[in-house]
Design a protein around this motif. Structure first.
Motif, short mmCIF file in Angstrom:
data_model
loop_
_atom_site.label_atom_id
_atom_site.label_comp_id
_atom_site.label_asym_id
_atom_site.label_seq_id
_atom_site.Cartn_x
_atom_site.Cartn_y
_atom_site.Cartn_z
N HIS A 12 -4.59 -3.52 -5.19
CA HIS A 12 -3.96 -2.00 -6.13
C HIS A 12 -2.21 -2.99 -5.47
N ALA A 16 0.36 -3.32 -8.06
CA ALA A 16 2.03 -2.49 -7.19
C ALA A 16 3.11 -3.78 -7.13
N ALA A 20 6.52 -4.41 -9.42
CA ALA A 20 7.52 -4.10 -9.29
C ALA A 20 8.76 -5.30 -9.17
N GLU A 179 7.72 0.62 -4.24
CA GLU A 179 6.12 -0.97 -3.94
C GLU A 179 7.16 -2.75 -3.48
N GLN A 182 5.64 -3.62 0.60
CA GLN A 182 4.61 -3.08 0.97
C GLN A 182 4.17 -3.86 2.32
N SER A 201 -1.49 -12.33 -8.96
CA SER A 201 -0.64 -11.19 -7.78
C SER A 201 1.16 -11.63 -7.11
#
Length: 424
Positions: A12, A16, A20, A179, A182, A201
């Motif tokens: 998650h 995110a 972002a 985000e 983070q 990611s």
């Protein structure tokens, strides 16, 4: 999402951050600067709250018997809070590297070809002890148009959570995604393993901490890593040298502060200057409690001084981060360069000389991220280099090398400008 199911939580966080990153990359300079200035204001306004959040971390570290220097690194003092706030303001005042187009050349075909500076995308930062790194990394991410995922040490979790809340609020105030920065809100070590293995990611990992941490990250990561493992920095005193300058610079390189990675750990002295130089610098080191691990020739010249012990083979490659230095007498510039090549860590090395040709040879042939002539190795720092701030030091040869600032968090892509040209 709460960080109890680590795989789901990290997936998650990664998704995110990737989402972002697109908004961060497209953000206008004005919005990024508004976020940085808002963050600086809130850091100053919330100094009391930040110290209150920091106090339990410090108390727990002391109760656990953490070494005094590590406890000191944990503290969010008023001075540290002011310094990181000032750093945000300095970054806001700096030019935005993102979108700059350079090197445009017109080709015979009619097209114009150049390069544009663009953010890396998402970087993960894994660090220990120092909660101020949370703000340094966040502010550099904002200005460079990147999203970032921060994973601080468990010993600073309360402090980092308090700082991260201020960062999120500043991003939202400036119209940027919360985000964009983070903080991993768990001390579970599996979170690190997940973070360094999410190429979908995360574009790059930046570890900042002890050698064991960085070795683990480098070994297990499935995404590129910007890192340095050791800081075995050398000072070489050449055959032709200003002795007053050499004593002053060598002293500063070693004793200005013992723990940074750019402090000198090895001293090489040309045989032609050893008899004149070593007793003088040895007296300085002895007065400051520095242990000198000397080769036989150096030990003879340092005889009578306290804290002189024989060097072992292991000493030539050691990063002490302490009041200890290895000392070797060499017979030539060639021998000095060869010694650095064999035992050095490619971080920072300096020559002290009045011979221009030798200085230029040293600059060309010593394969380190920073190579210096007649200056202290302690200058190997992003702020001292005019980068505004640094997120770490890289001894790698690809992309960023040396202190990594705003430009080190960006890359270049080719851009082609045409007016309807086609290839024949």
């Amino acid at each position: 999402m709460t960080p109890t199911d680590i795989p789901a939580y990290m997936a998650h966080v990664g998704a995110a951050a990737r989402a972002a990153s697109r908004a961060m990359a497209a953000a206008p300079t004005a919005a990024k600067d508004r976020a940085l200035l808002a963050l600086a204001r809130s850091l100053r306004a919330a100094a009391g709250e930040l110290q209150a959040a920091n106090a339990p971390d410090v108390q727990a570290a002391e109760a656990a018997g953490l070494a005094a220097p590590l406890v000191d690194r944990l503290r969010l003092t008023p001075k540290i809070i002011h310094t990181v706030a000032e750093g945000c303001e300095q970054l806001a005042a700096m030019p935005d590297p993102v979108g700059e187009i350079t090197g445009v050349k017109r080709r015979p075909s009619g097209i114009s070809v150049g390069q544009m500076r663009v953010p890396l995308g998402v970087f993960g930062m894994i660090y220990e002890s120092r909660p101020n790194v949370t703000i340094e990394a966040a502010s550099l991410a904002i200005k460079s148009g990147n999203a970032c995922i921060l994973r601080g040490g468990s010993e600073a979790l309360r402090s980092n959570l308090a700082l991260a809340r201020l960062v999120r609020a500043a991003l939202v105030e400036a119209g940027l995604p919360a985000e964009g920065v983070q903080l991993v809100e768990t001390t579970d070590r599996d979170a690190v393993g997940r973070l360094i293995a999410m190429p979908e990611s995360v574009d790059v990992i930046i570890p900042r901490g002890g050698k064991s941490l960085i070795e683990r990250i480098s070994r297990e990561a499935r995404v590129p890593v910007i890192k340095h493992l050791d800081g075995n920095c050398h000072v070489y005193v050449d055959a032709e040298v200003d002795l007053e300058m050499a004593v002053k610079v060598t002293d500063n390189a070693k004793t200005q502060k013992f723990s940074p990675c750019n402090a000198a750990e090895s001293l090489l002295v040309h045989a032609a200057q050893a008899a004149a130089f070593l007793p003088r610098i040895g007296a300085v080191f002895a007065a400051k409690g520095v242990e000198m691990r000397a080769c036989p020739r150096a030990a003879t010249l340092l005889a009578g001084l306290p804290r002189v012990v024989p060097a072992t083979e292991a000493d030539w490659g050691e990063e002490y981060l302490a009041p200890v230095i290895s000392i070797k007498v060499v017979d030539s510039l060639d021998e000095a360069i060869a010694h650095i090549g064999r035992y050095g860590s490619h971080h920072t090395d300096a020559i002290l000389t009045t011979n221009h040709a030798n200085a230029m040879r040293f600059l060309r042939e010593v394969d380190s991220a920073s190579v210096m002539v007649n200056a202290s190795t302690r200058f190997a720092d992003g702020f001292e280099y005019g980068l505004g701030a640094e997120i770490g030091i890289s001894t790698d040869k690809f992309h960023a090398r040396g202190p990594v600032g705003l430009e080190g968090l960006t890359s270049l892509k080719w851009v082609v400008l045409g007016q309807g040209e086609v290839r024949g």
